[in-house]
Design an enzyme around this catalytic site. Structure first.
Site, PDB file in Angstrom:
ATOM      1  N   ASN A   1       0.642  -1.215   0.136  1.00 50.38           N
ATOM      2  CA  ASN A   1      -0.148  -0.054   0.232  1.00 50.38           C
ATOM      3  C   ASN A   1       0.884   1.168   0.095  1.00 50.38           C
ATOM      4  O   ASN A   1       1.521   1.736   1.008  1.00 50.38           O
ATOM      5  CB  ASN A   1      -0.934  -0.146   1.241  1.00 50.38           C
ATOM      6  CG  ASN A   1      -1.815   0.961   1.409  1.00 50.38           C
ATOM      7  OD1 ASN A   1      -1.720   2.331   0.521  1.00 50.38           O
ATOM      8  ND2 ASN A   1      -2.567   1.306   2.394  1.00 50.38           N
TER       9      ASN A   1
ATOM     10  N   ARG B   1      -2.639  -1.941  -3.249  1.00 57.05           N
ATOM     11  CA  ARG B   1      -3.966  -1.001  -3.034  1.00 57.05           C
ATOM     12  C   ARG B   1      -3.882   0.031  -3.930  1.00 57.05           C
ATOM     13  O   ARG B   1      -2.844   0.562  -4.151  1.00 57.05           O
ATOM     14  CB  ARG B   1      -3.757  -0.749  -1.486  1.00 57.05           C
ATOM     15  CG  ARG B   1      -4.939   0.295  -1.417  1.00 57.05           C
ATOM     16  CD  ARG B   1      -5.022   0.759  -0.150  1.00 57.05           C
ATOM     17  NE  ARG B   1      -6.166   1.536   0.336  1.00 57.05           N
ATOM     18  CZ  ARG B   1      -6.070   2.824   1.041  1.00 57.05           C
ATOM     19  NH1 ARG B   1      -5.116   3.244   1.406  1.00 57.05           N
ATOM     20  NH2 ARG B   1      -7.226   3.465   1.129  1.00 57.05           N
TER      21      ARG B   1
ATOM     22  N   HIS C   1     -13.032   3.170   0.558  1.00 61.91           N
ATOM     23  CA  HIS C   1     -13.005   2.284   1.598  1.00 61.91           C
ATOM     24  C   HIS C   1     -13.902   0.958   0.996  1.00 61.91           C
ATOM     25  O   HIS C   1     -14.260  -0.070   1.854  1.00 61.91           O
ATOM     26  CB  HIS C   1     -13.616   2.775   2.980  1.00 61.91           C
ATOM     27  CG  HIS C   1     -13.194   3.690   3.560  1.00 61.91           C
ATOM     28  ND1 HIS C   1     -13.700   4.963   3.896  1.00 61.91           N
ATOM     29  CD2 HIS C   1     -11.755   3.971   3.892  1.00 61.91           C
ATOM     30  CE1 HIS C   1     -12.996   5.811   4.870  1.00 61.91           C
ATOM     31  NE2 HIS C   1     -11.800   5.271   4.719  1.00 61.91           N
TER      32      HIS C   1
ATOM     33  N   ARG D   1     -10.973  15.962   8.377  1.00 65.51           N
ATOM     34  CA  ARG D   1     -11.811  16.268   7.357  1.00 65.51           C
ATOM     35  C   ARG D   1     -13.429  16.607   7.759  1.00 65.51           C
ATOM     36  O   ARG D   1     -14.001  15.955   8.745  1.00 65.51           O
ATOM     37  CB  ARG D   1     -12.031  15.146   6.292  1.00 65.51           C
ATOM     38  CG  ARG D   1     -10.734  15.113   5.521  1.00 65.51           C
ATOM     39  CD  ARG D   1     -10.684  14.050   4.568  1.00 65.51           C
ATOM     40  NE  ARG D   1      -9.892  12.628   5.367  1.00 65.51           N
ATOM     41  CZ  ARG D   1      -9.913  11.484   5.025  1.00 65.51           C
ATOM     42  NH1 ARG D   1     -10.350  11.123   3.704  1.00 65.51           N
ATOM     43  NH2 ARG D   1      -9.132  10.489   5.519  1.00 65.51           N
TER      44      ARG D   1
ATOM     45  N   GLU E   1      -8.254  -4.955   5.228  1.00 65.58           N
ATOM     46  CA  GLU E   1      -8.266  -4.557   3.670  1.00 65.58           C
ATOM     47  C   GLU E   1      -7.095  -5.383   3.179  1.00 65.58           C
ATOM     48  O   GLU E   1      -7.076  -5.977   1.921  1.00 65.58           O
ATOM     49  CB  GLU E   1      -8.152  -3.231   3.704  1.00 65.58           C
ATOM     50  CG  GLU E   1      -9.023  -2.406   4.073  1.00 65.58           C
ATOM     51  CD  GLU E   1      -8.986  -0.930   4.166  1.00 65.58           C
ATOM     52  OE1 GLU E   1      -8.382  -0.611   5.438  1.00 65.58           O
ATOM     53  OE2 GLU E   1      -9.326  -0.153   3.608  1.00 65.58           O
TER      54      GLU E   1
END
Ligand code: AMP
Length: 399
Positions: free
Chosen positions: A6, A89, A178, A239, A384
């Site tokens: 990743n 990823r 996601h 965020r 993941e």
């Protein structure tokens, strides 16, 4: 063995899985690539090492990873050919990639075409792919996209009510993120409940430093809270989540903010941090709220409220809900957030058992709803990397 990588703009995270994807033989992180203080942290079994040295590029980072994996003392393989496939990823696959794919020249070209949609993430993913292919040229490389799972959304869920032709031309629509996490959690939920995924109408809450929700009907994403990029939906660590776009013009025209300043504000200075004025970390927010810090309490209340509203919306979108699932750092570890989110949702059939809720922490999976509740509420730790490894094994013909 399957190497999962990743790549971020200055990081490479990796995990080396056994061929059957049942165990992790080694894992680690290269951090601060191209910056001062760069490091490799590597772990295989109970052997842990940290290497501090200049790591000017992702290429050097990958060489260090391979050296660490081959090391006699703290390694996990004796020959580079023990790595039989690499899973990458990939953040943004736009509407081009609807599922994971073996990487060839066409895939690289299409990923390059997606760069304008993810200018921070996709270039890093591409660099990672190229460097890993150079070091491991003879094995299949697979790309697994964060956006792909949401490609099943119907047009009414992914279309913005903006001029249609303009959006079509510039690929402006809801994509959602996601997806690898949602796909893993959706499958695992069905396994845990011993029910076919097709029977489940689930709202999955991925609540980490980044946070989004997905409505998953019969195993397929039908709506999700993030959009073209990764800031809308629920508030996150730094965020904002949803807010009125008029605020952008107001800040620009009346308060003289530049677009760069607004961008930084929305991504880095908002969310839990912006509202509390203290921290982007839910642990700090919870502690401070408990000690009477009013803006931390507001941040906590707002976070739960935004999530609650999405759960209601997605129950309506699916014509019902029978499973509600919490995952990622906050979802897996915060009984307080889960309790606040579920509070008042009894009208939907959502009520939780306080003891089960308090016990579902630190990677434990299980049901936390009351036995007589019509909606099964679960905590399912996401994985993941495992999902990427599973896709890689399948596409590379290893399983
Ligand atoms: P993730 O991005 O999935 O790694 O999640 C990271 C976030 O999880 C952190 O920023 C924390 O806010 C949150 N987190 C981790 N542990 C806990 C905990 N015990 N209680 C509340 N929040 C937690």
């Amino acid at each position: 063995m399957i190497l999962v990588v990743n790549c971020g703009s200055s990081t490479i995270k990796y995990q080396l899985f056994s061929q059957d994807v049942e165990t992790v033989a080694a894992k680690g992180t290269v951090a601060k690539i191209g910056e001062s203080g760069s490091t490799l942290e590597h772990q295989a079994g109970d052997q842990k090492i940290t290497i501090e040295q200049e790591i000017p590029s992702h290429g050097v980072g990958f060489e260090l990873i391979i050296d660490a994996l081959l090391d006699d003392e703290h390694g996990a393989i004796s020959d580079i050919h023990d790595i039989t496939a690499v899973g990458h990823r990939a953040v943004h696959g736009a509407d081009v990639f609807v599922e994971s794919t073996i990487i060839d020249e066409d895939v690289i070209k299409n990923l390059e075409a997606c760069v304008p949609l993810a200018p921070l993430h996709n270039p890093a993913n591409l660099t990672g792919i190229r460097q890993a292919q150079e070091l491991l040229p003879d094995v299949p490389h697979v790309a697994v996209f964060d956006t792909a799972f949401h490609q099943t959304m119907p047009p009414q869920a992914y279309t913005y009510a903006l001029p249609y032709d303009l959006c079509h031309e510039h690929k402006i629509r809801r994509y959602g993120f996601h997806g690898t996490s949602f796909r893993y959690v959706s499958r695992r939920t069905a396994e845990l409940l011993n029910r076919p995924v097709t029977e489940l109408k689930s709202v999955i809450c991925h609540l980490g430093n980044g946070a989004s929700l997905a409505a998953v009907d019969g195993g397929k994403s039908v709506d999700t809270s993030m959009g073209l990029a990764t800031f809308c939906g629920v508030m996150m660590g730094t965020r904002s989540g949803d807010f009125d776009p008029a605020i952008v013009f107001h800040l620009h025209d009346q308060v003289n903010f530049s677009l760069e300043e607004i961008d930084r504000m929305i991504f880095k200075e908002s969310g839990l941090l912006g509202v509390s004025g203290l921290s982007n970390d839910m642990r700090t927010i919870e502690t401070q709220a408990g000690e009477g810090h009013e803006r931390s309490q507001l941040a906590l209340d707002l976070f739960a409220y935004m999530i609650k509203k999405y759960i209601g919306a997605y129950a309506a979108a699916m014509g019902g809900i029978n499973t509600l699932v919490f995952t990622a750092g906050i979802g897996e570890n915060s009984p307080i957030v889960r309790q606040k989110v579920c509070e008042g949702l009894g009208f939907l059939g959502i009520t939780i058992d306080d003891t089960a809720n308090d016990q579902a922490i630190r990677g434990k999976e299980g049901v936390i709803s009351n036995p007589d509740a019509s909606v099964t509420v679960l905590v399912v730790p996401t994985n993941e990397e495992k999902m990427i490894a599973l896709d890689t094994a399948e596409l590379a013909g290893l399983k």
